[in-house]
Motif scaffolding. Structure first.
Motif, mmCIF file in Angstrom:
data_model
loop_
_atom_site.group_PDB
_atom_site.id
_atom_site.type_symbol
_atom_site.label_atom_id
_atom_site.label_comp_id
_atom_site.label_asym_id
_atom_site.label_seq_id
_atom_site.Cartn_x
_atom_site.Cartn_y
_atom_site.Cartn_z
ATOM 1 N N HIS A 139 -6.234 2.359 5.243
ATOM 2 C CA HIS A 139 -5.021 1.238 4.600
ATOM 3 C C HIS A 139 -6.072 0.023 4.294
ATOM 4 C CE1 HIS A 139 -1.654 -1.465 4.665
ATOM 5 N NE2 HIS A 139 -2.288 -2.359 5.202
ATOM 6 N N LYS A 143 -2.235 -5.135 -4.650
ATOM 7 C CA LYS A 143 -2.182 -6.628 -4.854
ATOM 8 C C LYS A 143 -2.779 -7.115 -6.213
ATOM 9 C CE LYS A 143 -3.484 -10.555 -2.079
ATOM 10 N NZ LYS A 143 -4.228 -11.638 -3.161
ATOM 11 N N ASP A 152 1.616 -7.043 3.121
ATOM 12 C CA ASP A 152 0.836 -5.981 4.231
ATOM 13 C C ASP A 152 1.553 -5.840 4.925
ATOM 14 O OD1 ASP A 152 -1.471 -4.587 4.597
ATOM 15 O OD2 ASP A 152 -2.644 -6.294 5.364
ATOM 16 N N VAL A 207 0.745 -1.289 -0.167
ATOM 17 C CA VAL A 207 0.116 0.120 0.013
ATOM 18 C C VAL A 207 0.786 1.237 0.149
ATOM 19 C CG1 VAL A 207 -1.620 1.191 1.031
ATOM 20 C CG2 VAL A 207 -1.774 -1.273 1.217
ATOM 21 N N ARG A 240 -5.835 -2.155 0.263
ATOM 22 C CA ARG A 240 -4.811 -3.045 0.250
ATOM 23 C C ARG A 240 -4.881 -3.843 -1.045
ATOM 24 N NH1 ARG A 240 -5.962 -5.070 5.986
ATOM 25 N NH2 ARG A 240 -7.925 -5.946 4.982
ATOM 26 N N TYR A 241 -5.983 -3.632 -1.943
ATOM 27 C CA TYR A 241 -6.358 -4.748 -2.685
ATOM 28 C C TYR A 241 -6.098 -4.295 -4.256
ATOM 29 C CZ TYR A 241 -8.393 -6.504 1.516
ATOM 30 O OH TYR A 241 -8.520 -6.998 2.642
ATOM 31 N N ASN A 290 -8.548 -0.083 -6.655
ATOM 32 C CA ASN A 290 -9.047 -0.205 -5.265
ATOM 33 C C ASN A 290 -10.550 -0.023 -4.980
ATOM 34 O OD1 ASN A 290 -6.602 -0.372 -3.716
ATOM 35 N ND2 ASN A 290 -6.345 1.907 -4.109
#
Length: 252
Positions: free
Chosen positions: A221, A229, A247, A42, A225-226, A108
């Motif tokens: 946060h 990723k 993470d 992130v 996160r995604y 996101n």
């Protein structure tokens, strides 16, 4: 893979040159010209840099990079220590902020919708192809407590739920990951039942109560996160690069 070729690909994929942002998108700190291993995360914190060094990574790909507007332009203190470590270890720092929020598949917002089983119906900012907030709907209406429990389970943290006096069921919803709580009034004006963001402000409670809309603060946060990723997984599949998401826990 050649570093510049990778950045060019990401710029085109995320349409970065078309999006006005608060920081430079793309390559922010130059490192090795060849990338074999990428660490995604992130924020380009010292902890993430240390993890990348330990993993012998060639690049770090993040949502929150460096050189934000209105911050000091001098490279001293914490900023110096971070950049020094990147340069000493020949690690590229690649960052995408708003382009990674709004990408319709890897972004996101899109990733949060997938996790919460929300069907995306369009941008919240009507007529804006690069809207950072989007809206959608659930297949069936749910109550606020059910949605709070779903968010808690999916994001593995307790969200803050502010319910309006009506405590109405939620069918339509809008959201903006990170610090997007300022869009709640726009959602309420469109008659949307609920709004999700990462952060909350003092006035958010009054808006919920006076404009009859649920609000969920799920963590800056945690809601972001995604995207990094998903983007890393996309690169690993397309280019056969070793990509690992790390993470670094952040309760905010």
């Amino acid at each position: 893979m050649n570093t510049q070729s990778l950045v060019d690909y990401l710029d085109e994929l995320l349409q970065a040159p078309l999006i006005k942002d608060f920081c430079p998108n793309g390559l922010q700190v130059q490192g090795t010209p060849t990338i074999k291993r990428i660490i995604t995360g992130v924020t380009a914190s010292q902890a993430l840099i240390d993890e990348a060094i330990a993993a012998e990574a060639d690049a770090i790909l993040v949502h929150h990079g460096y050189f934000w507007k209105n911050e000091s332009s001098v490279i001293t203190g914490m900023k110096y220590q971070r950049i020094k470590k990147l340069i000493e270890n020949n690690i590229n720092l690649i960052g995408y902020h708003l382009p990674l929020d709004i990408h319709p598949e890897l972004g996101n917002n899109a990733q949060l919708a997938n996790l919460l089983d929300i069907e995306v119906t369009g941008p919240l900012e009507l007529g804006n192809a690069h809207s950072v907030s989007i809206k959608g709907a659930f297949e069936s209406a749910i109550d606020g407590q059910q949605l709070a429990q779903r968010i808690d389970k999916v994001l593995n943290r307790a969200c803050l739920h502010i319910a309006p006096p009506s405590n109405k069921p939620i069918k339509t919803i809008a959201w903006c990951t990170g610090g997007g709580q300022g869009y709640i009034e726009l959602a309420a004006q469109q008659g949307i039942d609920a709004f999700i963001s990462g952060e909350v402000s003092e006035q958010t409670t009054h808006i919920c109560h006076e404009m009859d809309i649920h609000f969920f603060a799920a963590g800056h946060h945690a809601t972001e996160r995604y995207g990094a990723k998903a983007l890393g997984e996309h690169l690993a599949e397309k280019f056969d690069i070793d990509v690992r998401f790390i993470d670094i826990n952040n309760p905010v």
